[in-house]
Each structure stands twice: as structure tokens, then as C-alpha cells.
Design a protein around this motif. Structure first.
Motif, PDB file in Angstrom:
ATOM      1  N   ARG A 153       0.822  -1.213   0.000  1.00 45.70           N
ATOM      2  CA  ARG A 153       0.000   0.000   0.000  1.00 45.70           C
ATOM      3  C   ARG A 153       0.852   1.258   0.000  1.00 45.70           C
ATOM      4  O   ARG A 153       0.552   2.246   0.646  1.00 45.70           O
ATOM      5  CB  ARG A 153      -0.960   0.012   1.195  1.00 45.70           C
ATOM      6  CG  ARG A 153      -1.931  -1.131   1.256  1.00 45.70           C
ATOM      7  CD  ARG A 153      -2.940  -1.158   0.173  1.00 45.70           C
ATOM      8  NE  ARG A 153      -3.773   0.048   0.178  1.00 45.70           N
ATOM      9  CZ  ARG A 153      -4.479   0.440  -0.850  1.00 45.70           C
ATOM     10  NH1 ARG A 153      -4.488  -0.260  -1.951  1.00 45.70           N
ATOM     11  NH2 ARG A 153      -5.188   1.526  -0.801  1.00 45.70           N
ATOM     12  N   ARG A 154       1.962   1.214  -0.749  1.00 45.19           N
ATOM     13  CA  ARG A 154       2.824   2.393  -0.855  1.00 45.19           C
ATOM     14  C   ARG A 154       3.750   2.252  -2.052  1.00 45.19           C
ATOM     15  O   ARG A 154       4.033   1.151  -2.510  1.00 45.19           O
ATOM     16  CB  ARG A 154       3.629   2.595   0.408  1.00 45.19           C
ATOM     17  CG  ARG A 154       4.580   1.453   0.698  1.00 45.19           C
ATOM     18  CD  ARG A 154       5.268   1.581   2.004  1.00 45.19           C
ATOM     19  NE  ARG A 154       6.127   2.760   2.005  1.00 45.19           N
ATOM     20  CZ  ARG A 154       6.940   3.061   2.989  1.00 45.19           C
ATOM     21  NH1 ARG A 154       7.006   2.299   4.038  1.00 45.19           N
ATOM     22  NH2 ARG A 154       7.692   4.130   2.931  1.00 45.19           N
ATOM     23  N   GLY A 155       4.189   3.385  -2.539  1.00 42.50           N
ATOM     24  CA  GLY A 155       5.179   3.427  -3.614  1.00 42.50           C
ATOM     25  C   GLY A 155       4.604   3.173  -4.986  1.00 42.50           C
ATOM     26  O   GLY A 155       3.661   2.419  -5.159  1.00 42.50           O
ATOM     27  N   GLY A 156       5.190   3.857  -5.952  1.00 39.06           N
ATOM     28  CA  GLY A 156       4.868   3.624  -7.349  1.00 39.06           C
ATOM     29  C   GLY A 156       6.021   2.880  -7.990  1.00 39.06           C
ATOM     30  O   GLY A 156       6.989   2.498  -7.316  1.00 39.06           O
ATOM     31  N   ILE A 157       5.946   2.664  -9.288  1.00 36.36           N
ATOM     32  CA  ILE A 157       6.966   1.914 -10.010  1.00 36.36           C
ATOM     33  C   ILE A 157       7.876   2.886 -10.749  1.00 36.36           C
ATOM     34  O   ILE A 157       7.404   3.737 -11.504  1.00 36.36           O
ATOM     35  CB  ILE A 157       6.340   0.928 -11.019  1.00 36.36           C
ATOM     36  CG1 ILE A 157       5.245   0.082 -10.353  1.00 36.36           C
ATOM     37  CG2 ILE A 157       7.419   0.071 -11.672  1.00 36.36           C
ATOM     38  CD1 ILE A 157       5.692  -0.718  -9.160  1.00 36.36           C
ATOM     39  N   LEU A 158       9.175   2.751 -10.537  1.00 39.92           N
ATOM     40  CA  LEU A 158      10.179   3.551 -11.220  1.00 39.92           C
ATOM     41  C   LEU A 158      10.947   2.641 -12.172  1.00 39.92           C
ATOM     42  O   LEU A 158      11.546   1.649 -11.740  1.00 39.92           O
ATOM     43  CB  LEU A 158      11.143   4.187 -10.214  1.00 39.92           C
ATOM     44  CG  LEU A 158      12.285   5.005 -10.808  1.00 39.92           C
ATOM     45  CD1 LEU A 158      11.740   6.193 -11.615  1.00 39.92           C
ATOM     46  CD2 LEU A 158      13.210   5.489  -9.700  1.00 39.92           C
ATOM     47  N   ILE A 159      10.883   2.965 -13.457  1.00 40.18           N
ATOM     48  CA  ILE A 159      11.614   2.210 -14.478  1.00 40.18           C
ATOM     49  C   ILE A 159      12.752   3.094 -14.965  1.00 40.18           C
ATOM     50  O   ILE A 159      12.522   4.218 -15.406  1.00 40.18           O
ATOM     51  CB  ILE A 159      10.704   1.833 -15.671  1.00 40.18           C
ATOM     52  CG1 ILE A 159       9.507   1.002 -15.198  1.00 40.18           C
ATOM     53  CG2 ILE A 159      11.518   1.088 -16.743  1.00 40.18           C
ATOM     54  CD1 ILE A 159       8.488   0.725 -16.279  1.00 40.18           C
TER      55      ILE A 159
END
Length: 70
Positions: free
Chosen positions: A38-44
């Protein structure tokens, strides 16, 4: 994000079709984990022409994916 939850996936591919599907699978894996946390987005991050790293990042809003060049 607490380092105990840090997961970095590496994707390397030489063909565009395999690269796209590998990135999609890796992103989905991390999206599922971020949903459980329930935290953080995805960094590519594009490291080279054919190499990418993907991770859950608190720098990216929950539910979003952001791409950057290294």
C-alpha cells in the motif's frame, strides 16, 4: 521506502518484442507487491539501450509508473 521491502528487477533484452513483454511482466510483479505494501509507485530506469531496472519507489506516487533515462 524501508530497504527491507526494496526489490529491484533487472530486464535485459535485445529484441523489441521480448523487451516489451519482459518489462510488462516485471512491472506487473512490482505493481502487485506495491499494492500489498500500500505504498510506492513503479520507477523504471533505462540503464542502456537494452537494459532496464524496475523498483518500487516512494518518489513515485502510489499507483503510478514513471520512466527515466540513466
Amino acid at each position: 521506502m524501508n530497504d527491507t521491502h526494496r526489490v529491484v528487477l533487472q530486464v535485459t533484452a535485445t529484441a523489441r518484442v521480448s523487451m516489451d513483454s519482459a518489462l510488462d511482466r516485471a512491472e506487473q510483479t512490482l505493481r502487485d507487491r506495491a499494492l500489498k505494501l500500500r505504498r510506492g509507485g513503479i520507477l523504471i530506469t533505462r540503464e542502456t539501450v537494452s537494459s532496464f531496472s524496475l523498483e518500487i519507489s516512494d518518489e513515485v506516487p502510489f499507483g503510478l509508473t514513471v520512466e527515466r533515462q540513466h
